[in-house]
Design an enzyme around this catalytic site. Structure first.
Site, PDB file in Angstrom:
ATOM      1  N   LYS A  44       0.817  -1.214   0.000  1.00 32.60           N
ATOM      2  CA  LYS A  44       0.000   0.000   0.000  1.00 32.60           C
ATOM      3  C   LYS A  44       0.857   1.275   0.000  1.00 32.60           C
ATOM      4  O   LYS A  44       0.437   2.311  -0.492  1.00 32.60           O
ATOM      5  CB  LYS A  44      -0.927   0.026   1.213  1.00 32.60           C
ATOM      6  CG  LYS A  44      -1.801  -1.209   1.416  1.00 32.60           C
ATOM      7  CD  LYS A  44      -2.873  -1.333   0.365  1.00 32.60           C
ATOM      8  CE  LYS A  44      -3.982  -2.315   0.732  1.00 32.60           C
ATOM      9  NZ  LYS A  44      -3.567  -3.716   0.862  1.00 32.60           N
TER      10      LYS A  44
HETATM   11  C1  LIG Z   1      -4.243  -4.865   0.445  1.00 29.24           C
HETATM   12  C2  LIG Z   1      -3.421  -6.090   0.375  1.00 29.24           C
HETATM   13  C3  LIG Z   1      -3.694  -7.104  -0.564  1.00 29.24           C
HETATM   14  C4  LIG Z   1      -4.883  -7.035  -1.493  1.00 29.24           C
HETATM   15  O1  LIG Z   1      -4.755  -6.025  -2.460  1.00 29.24           O
HETATM   16  P1  LIG Z   1      -6.053  -5.463  -3.227  1.00 29.24           P
HETATM   17  O2  LIG Z   1      -5.574  -4.320  -4.020  1.00 29.24           O
HETATM   18  O3  LIG Z   1      -7.028  -5.079  -2.164  1.00 29.24           O
HETATM   19  O4  LIG Z   1      -6.578  -6.577  -4.059  1.00 29.24           O
HETATM   20  C5  LIG Z   1      -2.828  -8.178  -0.611  1.00 29.24           C
HETATM   21  N1  LIG Z   1      -1.781  -8.284   0.236  1.00 29.24           N
HETATM   22  C6  LIG Z   1      -1.503  -7.341   1.148  1.00 29.24           C
HETATM   23  C7  LIG Z   1      -0.339  -7.535   2.056  1.00 29.24           C
HETATM   24  C8  LIG Z   1      -2.303  -6.215   1.256  1.00 29.24           C
HETATM   25  O5  LIG Z   1      -2.023  -5.285   2.171  1.00 29.24           O
END
Ligand SMILES: *Cc1c(COP(=O)(O)O)cnc(C)c1O
Length: 497
Positions: free
Chosen positions: A113
């Site tokens: 993120k």
């Molecule tokens: C948010 C997240 C995901 C999923 O990603 P999306 O964009 O919501 O599909 C997978 N792995 C981790 C570690 C995340 O923080």
């Protein structure tokens, strides 16, 4: 380039408007009116660029109303080695021959993120200046764990912004909770809700589209925006690392220019894999986009059958950031796939709101089958995969990344496809030390989360991210837990309204 709403094709706004606003007033998501193309020459040129330069190049295709200076300002403030523990910003590690891990967790909160949330505050504040808003931006976030902390870190003490984060009280790991409740900054608030992630997300969406709240904010010189992946400013930065990794593979002579690759993404809200889809449509040669889910396998079923049905048991798993039954960004994909038919999208998504279910047309089903492969695995398989990768390839996966690796292994076995492959590695294993240690047969329930980190270090010898080690001595600042029906009240109170 302009941005349309998935629920009203007549909406036509600039990228600055789309990013400052977050979500369209009709409840739809902003999508680019066309997907810009890059050439093989561009890909080759990008191979010699730094990550910030690659980012500036891709952004210039999407944020056509931003000046070069504005784009540079955003990119250079976000993608520096002050914020990331590698100059490359993200790393590409080989798992085994022809299979590469795209490590997206070298930022301040140790999950992918950060790749978007380190730049989003600059995109939002630049956007609101561009459209002459003299309003303070209020960011509301619903989080399944990683987004919340990454958004808090990105926005903390950014002038002209205030941020509030809601998380499901039992839906995040101890480390994630500690990361959020100890958040520093004068413009931040964090609150647990009694419910799951979907409850938090629905609550935030409802507040966003509540005209009474909007008026109240407006009277006080405030406006909402969103840091969730429904904001285009979250999605655009994610396209960059897929393009970047392809150009890097070409540059390092791991693939030939034009050679197709598979991309595997551990998926929850469908944001990260949608970014890979945009990268493909821009011109990156991709064979299959492989969508990996945990036991909350609503997307696996959808991509295989064309029926989206959220009426099913919700599981709390060891990959909590993927514990989601309503994947918001799917709406963007479907809008593109159904020929930008906004009426069709309104119909499907009101059916989802009313009955929790919709079925796409045969044409859309056919394209989904062509572009995507989908699979899932449960917690036991996830743990077995962590152990297997560590034992046989000396690679330590976190619980989310392991879901992707397992689904990829199943895909390879089932199809015999040996196309070179990039797997998104989405979090540092230290963020989920207890489950990772458990997978390795080294868990000890008498240890607290920081002793677990130390133990994982002893077992793996992988460097511990500094930001996680430092949490230990931080004071907990946010202790509220509220009913999901009280979210609106919490927001108004926090804003002093
Ligand atoms: C948010 C997240 C995901 C999923 O990603 P999306 O964009 O919501 O599909 C997978 N792995 C981790 C570690 C995340 O923080």
């Amino acid at each position: 380039m302009y941005y349309k709403s998935t629920r009203d094709s007549n909406v036509n706004v600039t990228s600055a408007q789309a990013i400052a606003q977050g979500i369209s007033k009709d409840g739809g998501l902003f999508v680019p009116s066309e997907i810009p193309r890059i050439t093989f020459d561009d890909i080759k040129t990008m191979g010699d660029m730094s990550y910030p330069d690659r980012a500036a190049f891709i952004f210039s295709k999407y944020l056509t109303d931003f000046s070069e200076t504005e784009i540079r300002y955003c990119v250079d403030n976000a993608y520096t080695d002050k914020n990331f523990d590698t100059k490359n910003i993200c790393e590409l590690a080989q798992l085994f021959d022809g299979t590469y891990m795209l490590e997206l967790w070298h930022g301040p909160t140790c999950a992918f993120k950060d790749m978007a949330l380190q730049i989003l505050p600059y995109l939002i504040t630049t956007s609101s200046k561009k459209i002459n808003l003299d309003k303070k931006v209020v960011i509301l976030v619903a989080t399944s764990g990683d987004t919340g902390k990454a958004a808090l870190e990105g926005f903390k003490d950014v002038e002209g912004t205030q941020i509030m984060v809601f998380y499901p009280v039992d839906g995040v790991s101890k480390m994630q909770k500690k990361q959020m409740t100890t958040q520093e900054g004068e413009n931040v608030a964090v609150c647990a809700i009694k419910g799951n992630f979907d409850d938090a997300q629905n609550g935030v969406k409802a507040i966003f589209t509540d005209s009474e709240v909007e008026n109240e904010l407006s009277k006080n010189g405030l406006m909402f925006s969103s840091a969730n992946s429904i904001n285009w400013g979250r999605l655009a930065p994610q396209i960059i690392y897929y393009v970047s990794s392809y150009s890097q593979l070409v540059k390092n002579e791991k693939i030939k220019l034009g050679e197709k690759i598979n991309i595997v993404v551990p998926t929850g809200n469908f944001g990260n894999i949608l970014a890979a889809y945009y990268a493909k449509k821009m011109g990156i040669p991709v064979n299959k986009l492989i969508c990996a889910s945990n036991s909350n396998n609503v997307l696996t079923d959808f991509l295989n059958t064309g029926v989206y049905d959220r009426n099913r048991q919700f599981y709390t798993t060891i990959s909590p950031s993927m514990d989601i039954l309503i994947s918001s960004n799917l709406e963007r994909l479907l809008y593109h796939l159904c020929g930008e038919n906004d009426g069709q999208i309104r119909e499907w998504f009101s059916s989802l709101a009313d009955s929790g279910k919709y079925e796409v047309s045969d044409e859309v089903k056919a394209v989904l089958k062509e572009e995507f492969y989908a699979g899932f695995c449960d917690d036991i398989q996830t743990k077995a995969c962590i152990k297997k990768q560590f034992d046989s390839h000396s690679y330590l996966c976190d619980t989310h990344t392991a879901v992707a690796v397992k689904v990829y292994e199943d895909y390879r076995e089932k199809t015999g496809d040996t196309t070179k492959t990039v797997i998104a590695s989405t979090a540092s294993p230290y963020k989920f030390s207890n489950s990772v240690l458990d997978a390795l047969g080294e868990f000890n329930s008498s240890l607290d989360e920081f002793e677990l980190v130390e133990r994982l270090y002893k077992v793996s010898n992988l460097e511990v991210p500094k930001s996680l080690a430092e949490l230990k001595d931080k004071e907990v600042r946010f202790k509220d837990t509220i009913e999901k029906s009280d979210m609106k009240g919490f927001v108004l109170k926090s804003l002093g309204l």
